[in-house]
Design a protein around this motif. Structure first.
Motif, PDB file in Angstrom:
ATOM      1  N   HIS A  11      -8.360  -0.936  -2.935  1.00 46.49           N
ATOM      2  CA  HIS A  11      -8.658  -1.027  -1.506  1.00 46.49           C
ATOM      3  C   HIS A  11      -7.468  -1.610  -0.773  1.00 46.49           C
ATOM      4  O   HIS A  11      -6.826  -2.545  -1.255  1.00 46.49           O
ATOM      5  CB  HIS A  11      -9.883  -1.898  -1.241  1.00 46.49           C
ATOM      6  CG  HIS A  11     -10.262  -1.946   0.211  1.00 46.49           C
ATOM      7  ND1 HIS A  11     -11.015  -0.966   0.791  1.00 46.49           N
ATOM      8  CD2 HIS A  11      -9.948  -2.830   1.188  1.00 46.49           C
ATOM      9  CE1 HIS A  11     -11.172  -1.247   2.078  1.00 46.49           C
ATOM     10  NE2 HIS A  11     -10.526  -2.370   2.340  1.00 46.49           N
ATOM     11  N   CYS A  12      -7.179  -1.042   0.398  1.00 46.04           N
ATOM     12  CA  CYS A  12      -6.116  -1.564   1.252  1.00 46.04           C
ATOM     13  C   CYS A  12      -6.740  -2.157   2.504  1.00 46.04           C
ATOM     14  O   CYS A  12      -7.480  -1.469   3.228  1.00 46.04           O
ATOM     15  CB  CYS A  12      -5.133  -0.453   1.635  1.00 46.04           C
ATOM     16  SG  CYS A  12      -3.867  -1.044   2.803  1.00 46.04           S
ATOM     17  N   PHE A  13      -6.449  -3.422   2.770  1.00 44.23           N
ATOM     18  CA  PHE A  13      -6.985  -4.076   3.955  1.00 44.23           C
ATOM     19  C   PHE A  13      -6.211  -3.691   5.210  1.00 44.23           C
ATOM     20  O   PHE A  13      -6.655  -3.989   6.321  1.00 44.23           O
ATOM     21  CB  PHE A  13      -6.957  -5.592   3.772  1.00 44.23           C
ATOM     22  CG  PHE A  13      -7.922  -6.079   2.749  1.00 44.23           C
ATOM     23  CD1 PHE A  13      -9.258  -6.183   3.047  1.00 44.23           C
ATOM     24  CD2 PHE A  13      -7.502  -6.415   1.474  1.00 44.23           C
ATOM     25  CE1 PHE A  13     -10.165  -6.630   2.104  1.00 44.23           C
ATOM     26  CE2 PHE A  13      -8.396  -6.854   0.515  1.00 44.23           C
ATOM     27  CZ  PHE A  13      -9.735  -6.962   0.842  1.00 44.23           C
ATOM     28  N   GLY A  14      -5.077  -3.026   5.034  1.00 42.11           N
ATOM     29  CA  GLY A  14      -4.302  -2.606   6.193  1.00 42.11           C
ATOM     30  C   GLY A  14      -4.779  -1.294   6.780  1.00 42.11           C
ATOM     31  O   GLY A  14      -5.073  -1.197   7.969  1.00 42.11           O
ATOM     32  N   CYS A  15      -4.880  -0.259   5.935  1.00 36.96           N
ATOM     33  CA  CYS A  15      -5.254   1.067   6.440  1.00 36.96           C
ATOM     34  C   CYS A  15      -6.656   1.495   6.031  1.00 36.96           C
ATOM     35  O   CYS A  15      -7.147   2.524   6.489  1.00 36.96           O
ATOM     36  CB  CYS A  15      -4.251   2.111   5.973  1.00 36.96           C
ATOM     37  SG  CYS A  15      -4.274   2.410   4.173  1.00 36.96           S
ATOM     38  N   GLY A  16      -7.303   0.715   5.143  1.00 39.39           N
ATOM     39  CA  GLY A  16      -8.663   1.048   4.745  1.00 39.39           C
ATOM     40  C   GLY A  16      -8.759   2.018   3.586  1.00 39.39           C
ATOM     41  O   GLY A  16      -9.869   2.426   3.217  1.00 39.39           O
ATOM     42  N   ALA A  17      -7.630   2.430   2.994  1.00 43.15           N
ATOM     43  CA  ALA A  17      -7.688   3.344   1.844  1.00 43.15           C
ATOM     44  C   ALA A  17      -8.523   2.720   0.733  1.00 43.15           C
ATOM     45  O   ALA A  17      -8.368   1.544   0.411  1.00 43.15           O
ATOM     46  CB  ALA A  17      -6.278   3.637   1.345  1.00 43.15           C
ATOM     47  N   HIS A  18      -9.387   3.514   0.157  1.00 44.31           N
ATOM     48  CA  HIS A  18     -10.338   2.981  -0.830  1.00 44.31           C
ATOM     49  C   HIS A  18     -10.710   4.115  -1.781  1.00 44.31           C
ATOM     50  O   HIS A  18     -10.897   5.258  -1.356  1.00 44.31           O
ATOM     51  CB  HIS A  18     -11.582   2.461  -0.117  1.00 44.31           C
ATOM     52  CG  HIS A  18     -12.586   1.838  -1.034  1.00 44.31           C
ATOM     53  ND1 HIS A  18     -12.590   0.484  -1.312  1.00 44.31           N
ATOM     54  CD2 HIS A  18     -13.600   2.374  -1.759  1.00 44.31           C
ATOM     55  CE1 HIS A  18     -13.578   0.214  -2.154  1.00 44.31           C
ATOM     56  NE2 HIS A  18     -14.197   1.352  -2.434  1.00 44.31           N
ATOM     57  N   CYS A  73       0.825  -1.205   0.000  1.00 40.39           N
ATOM     58  CA  CYS A  73       0.000   0.000   0.000  1.00 40.39           C
ATOM     59  C   CYS A  73       0.862   1.258   0.000  1.00 40.39           C
ATOM     60  O   CYS A  73       1.783   1.385   0.815  1.00 40.39           O
ATOM     61  CB  CYS A  73      -0.919  -0.015   1.214  1.00 40.39           C
ATOM     62  SG  CYS A  73      -1.962   1.447   1.331  1.00 40.39           S
ATOM     63  N   PRO A  74       0.573   2.210  -0.876  1.00 42.68           N
ATOM     64  CA  PRO A  74       1.335   3.465  -0.897  1.00 42.68           C
ATOM     65  C   PRO A  74       0.886   4.458   0.172  1.00 42.68           C
ATOM     66  O   PRO A  74       1.533   5.497   0.358  1.00 42.68           O
ATOM     67  CB  PRO A  74       1.031   4.018  -2.303  1.00 42.68           C
ATOM     68  CG  PRO A  74      -0.332   3.506  -2.608  1.00 42.68           C
ATOM     69  CD  PRO A  74      -0.415   2.153  -1.969  1.00 42.68           C
ATOM     70  N   PHE A  75      -0.207   4.142   0.887  1.00 46.86           N
ATOM     71  CA  PHE A  75      -0.723   5.084   1.875  1.00 46.86           C
ATOM     72  C   PHE A  75      -0.209   4.803   3.289  1.00 46.86           C
ATOM     73  O   PHE A  75      -0.431   5.591   4.203  1.00 46.86           O
ATOM     74  CB  PHE A  75      -2.254   5.061   1.868  1.00 46.86           C
ATOM     75  CG  PHE A  75      -2.852   5.513   0.582  1.00 46.86           C
ATOM     76  CD1 PHE A  75      -2.917   6.859   0.257  1.00 46.86           C
ATOM     77  CD2 PHE A  75      -3.333   4.599  -0.345  1.00 46.86           C
ATOM     78  CE1 PHE A  75      -3.459   7.285  -0.943  1.00 46.86           C
ATOM     79  CE2 PHE A  75      -3.886   5.008  -1.549  1.00 46.86           C
ATOM     80  CZ  PHE A  75      -3.941   6.354  -1.853  1.00 46.86           C
ATOM     81  N   HIS A  76       0.440   3.652   3.501  1.00 46.12           N
ATOM     82  CA  HIS A  76       1.043   3.389   4.797  1.00 46.12           C
ATOM     83  C   HIS A  76       2.190   2.389   4.612  1.00 46.12           C
ATOM     84  O   HIS A  76       2.277   1.708   3.584  1.00 46.12           O
ATOM     85  CB  HIS A  76       0.005   2.851   5.800  1.00 46.12           C
ATOM     86  CG  HIS A  76      -0.341   1.410   5.634  1.00 46.12           C
ATOM     87  ND1 HIS A  76      -1.054   0.929   4.546  1.00 46.12           N
ATOM     88  CD2 HIS A  76      -0.065   0.311   6.405  1.00 46.12           C
ATOM     89  CE1 HIS A  76      -1.222  -0.372   4.669  1.00 46.12           C
ATOM     90  NE2 HIS A  76      -0.629  -0.773   5.774  1.00 46.12           N
ATOM     91  N   GLU A  77       3.053   2.319   5.590  1.00 46.20           N
ATOM     92  CA  GLU A  77       4.209   1.439   5.501  1.00 46.20           C
ATOM     93  C   GLU A  77       3.788  -0.009   5.762  1.00 46.20           C
ATOM     94  O   GLU A  77       3.133  -0.295   6.760  1.00 46.20           O
ATOM     95  CB  GLU A  77       5.271   1.863   6.533  1.00 46.20           C
ATOM     96  CG  GLU A  77       5.896   3.224   6.268  1.00 46.20           C
ATOM     97  CD  GLU A  77       6.740   3.240   5.005  1.00 46.20           C
ATOM     98  OE1 GLU A  77       7.277   2.168   4.648  1.00 46.20           O
ATOM     99  OE2 GLU A  77       6.850   4.308   4.379  1.00 46.20           O
ATOM    100  N   GLU A  78       4.154  -0.907   4.874  1.00 44.57           N
ATOM    101  CA  GLU A  78       3.869  -2.325   5.088  1.00 44.57           C
ATOM    102  C   GLU A  78       4.853  -3.163   4.297  1.00 44.57           C
ATOM    103  O   GLU A  78       5.386  -2.736   3.272  1.00 44.57           O
ATOM    104  CB  GLU A  78       2.430  -2.663   4.694  1.00 44.57           C
ATOM    105  CG  GLU A  78       2.119  -2.520   3.216  1.00 44.57           C
ATOM    106  CD  GLU A  78       0.709  -3.004   2.885  1.00 44.57           C
ATOM    107  OE1 GLU A  78      -0.008  -3.398   3.810  1.00 44.57           O
ATOM    108  OE2 GLU A  78       0.351  -2.993   1.691  1.00 44.57           O
TER     109      GLU A  78
END
Length: 630
Positions: free
Chosen positions: A58-65, A38-43
């Motif tokens: 959609h990112c299942f880590g931070c919820g970005a959608h 995900c480009p919206f949080h570090e993973e």
């Protein structure tokens, strides 16, 4: 002109979202989707997915959608208008000329979200204050943990006509009314719309608060149990599903979406660990809500209350869905125990109880059939005809021609099996009775004779289709009997079609009967002859309805009985196997159903024995010649 939703849909359709995202994020193929970090949080483990078919990431880590537009805004950092211009350039589209009125409307909408977000904070603070003690006690009594209450944003609206107006007075009365939070009486007095109610925020797909639902703690005369915000610039009940923003990520993991009647049912399921639940908001499911559901899953599960009102709501949803059905797009219906809703079931049986029902839903066509069959007594031919008329009226609303044809065929088969059950068997005639009846007509024969005119070539060509065994012998006799009495083919067309499905080896001959029945001369003694390729039964297959000495009416009645035997037994055996398979999940119901089906199978066996006695009474059976001579 304004940038309309239709224009934005066209823009998204011309773009490939994964190609856009891959400009800055490394993606790899994952089935029908793409995944990456995900480009919206570090993973370190990829949890970011891009779906080109549904046009969202959609990112299942931070919820970005979001979609292509939100990607350009949230990731690239462009303003909304600049994002539109950039994407339009990629897609080869012209950006509509700006509409000042539309721009002002968008700005007002953004301001209204500020109002609803502030109202949500006020309600949450009121719940935590001393005045919210009764509401907190109610939530504890319902078994809702504090963490769950915070997740869903429970709040409390004080029983005061102006509490919210005072707290949010800086927004001004027009803004509060436009957000659906304040209203005016006929005398012009303004007051808080929600008072003395447990409050829940309603969100848009991006997770922004756009409206509210309020529930009274104890029933009071003249007060609705539930009260939702009115339609506003932010909120359209027919286009909104409660909990959609939280359910969408859970749907991707579970592969299903569960639709319940109200938001308290949604929260009850969430408390049991079922996060993929949504609900309409005080209305029957609309076409737009169905489209939202189909974007999540091909077959949403409707799980409405077990009372009559809940079943009517399910039927209204089915009626709305029928015109919209398409390949891979349907509904399934979960029937709850009578008098219970999902909340009741979860509290009594936990997740196990509700999961057992969710795993065995009714198909849309089965639910439609059961509802209409049980809608009114069916004691008369007129009532049964009314059932078929209602079923066919539903079928005609289906827009897709293939699905419409399949529904018509399936419902017709169900209706025929229901409206024309097999008749009880007639007593078997003795050989002497058959002989005397044939002798009276001058046509008695001492042994069964094949259909006249069959050439060896025709018999050889179709000999591979000959089947052995008692049931197979009866099948061959039935096909030969239909060749002898071709006017009966149309009467048994639906049953024969089912027979062809259960007996693939006979399907070709049954299909041949259908083809030839349209051109034969039904007045001839043997309308389907060797030139048309129908075989005679083998010499050891003897049934009274094949004998020329049998009265034609009796022969046709026996043929009908034989057809019903051939069709009913495999259907009963399949039903029995299915009932045995569900014994572990429903032992009591399965046992009772097994007993009923075994009783019917025993009745089938008795009818087969009756046919066996008729077979044994063929003219050349022991004693037959003496009877004939007499």
């Amino acid at each position: 002109m304004a940038i309309t939703p239709q224009w934005k849909d066209e823009l998204r359709a011309r773009l490939t979202l994964s190609a856009l995202v891959q400009r800055s994020v490394k993606l790899t193929r994952a089935g029908r989707e793409w995944k990456g970090c995900c480009p919206f949080h570090e993973e370190k483990t990829p949890s970011f997915y891009v779906n080109d078919a549904k046009q969202f990431y959609h990112c299942f880590g931070c919820g970005a959608h979001g979609d292509a537009i939100s990607w350009m805004v949230d990731h690239v950092g462009l303003s909304f208008l600049d994002a539109i211009k950039e994407l339009a350039s990629m897609a080869g589209m012209e950006v509509p000329a700006p509409d000042p009125a539309a721009a002002r409307k968008a700005e007002a909408r953004a301001s209204l979200i500020d109002v609803t977000e502030a109202a949500q904070r006020f309600f949450a603070e009121s719940l935590a204050a001393p005045g919210g003690a009764a509401a907190r006690a109610y939530l504890a009594q319902r078994g809702f943990a504090p963490e769950l209450c915070r997740t869903f944003g429970f709040g409390w609206a004080p029983d005061d006509r102006h509490a919210l107006g005072r707290a949010l007075g800086h927004f001004g009365e027009p803004m509060l009314e436009a957000a659906g939070l304040r209203a005016a009486s006929e005398a012009g007095e303004r007051y808080d719309r929600f008072r003395g109610r447990l409050m829940l925020p309603i969100h848009d797909p991006r997770g922004r608060v756009i409206a509210f639902g309020g529930r009274i703690l104890t029933p009071r005369e003249g007060l609705a149990k539930y009260l939702n915000s009115p339609d506003t610039e932010l909120f359209d009940k027919g286009r909104t599903l409660y909990n959609l923003h939280r359910a969408a990520p859970a749907v991707r993991q579970s592969g299903r979406v569960v639709v319940v009647e109200g938001y308290m049912d949604v929260i009850a399921l969430a408390s049991a660990g079922i996060a993929e639940a949504v609900a309409p908001l005080g209305t029957a499911l609309t076409e737009m809500q169905l489209e939202l559901l189909w974007r999540l899953a091909e077959v949403p599960l409707l799980c409405f209350d077990g009372d009559s009102a809940g079943q009517r709501a399910a039927m209204r949803a089915i009626t709305r869905a029928l015109p919209l059905l398409a390949p891979g797009r349907s509904l399934a219906i979960v029937r709850l125990p009578r008098g219970q809703d999902p909340d009741d079931l979860v509290r009594q049986q936990g997740r196990t109880g509700i999961e057992r029902l969710l795993e065995a839903p009714l198909s849309l066509i089965e639910a439609l059939w059961q509802f209409e069959r049980d809608a009114a007594p069916l004691a008369t031919p007129e009532a049964k005809a009314g059932l078929k008329a209602r079923l066919m009226a539903h079928v005609e609303t289906i827009a897709d021609p293939e699905i419409r044809a399949l529904y018509r065929r399936e419902l017709s088969d169900r209706f025929s099996a229901f409206a024309f059950p097999p008749r009880p068997p007639r007593a078997a005639r003795t050989a002497s009775e058959v002989g005397r009846r044939g002798a009276a007509k001058g046509t008695w024969r001492g042994a069964p004779v094949p259909l006249p005119g069959l050439t060896p070539e025709a018999r050889s060509r179709l000999g591979a289709l000959t089947l052995g065994g008692q049931r197979q012998g009866l099948l061959e006799a039935v096909l030969a009997g239909l060749a002898r009495h071709p006017q009966e083919i149309a009467r048994h067309a639906e049953a024969l079609a089912r027979l062809a499905r259960s007996e693939p080896a006979a399907a070709a001959r049954i299909e041949k009967l259908f083809e030839l029945a349209e051109t034969l001369d039904s007045r001839a003694p043997d309308a389907i002859c060797s030139a048309q390729g129908q075989p005679a039964p083998s010499a050891d297959i003897r049934y009274a309805f094949l004998d020329e000495g049998t009265d034609p009416d009796d022969a046709c009645a026996q043929l009908a009985e034989a057809v019903s035997l051939l069709v009913e037994r495999p259907a009963l055996e399949a039903a029995l196997a299915a009932t045995i398979a569900r014994f572990d999940s429903d032992p009591e119901g399965s046992f009772a159903e097994q007993a009923r089906l075994r009783t019917r199978l025993m009745a089938i066996e008795e009818r087969l024995k009756a046919f066996g006695r008729r077979k044994a009474a063929a003219p050349d059976a022991p004693g037959a010649s003496g009877d004939a001579a007499a």
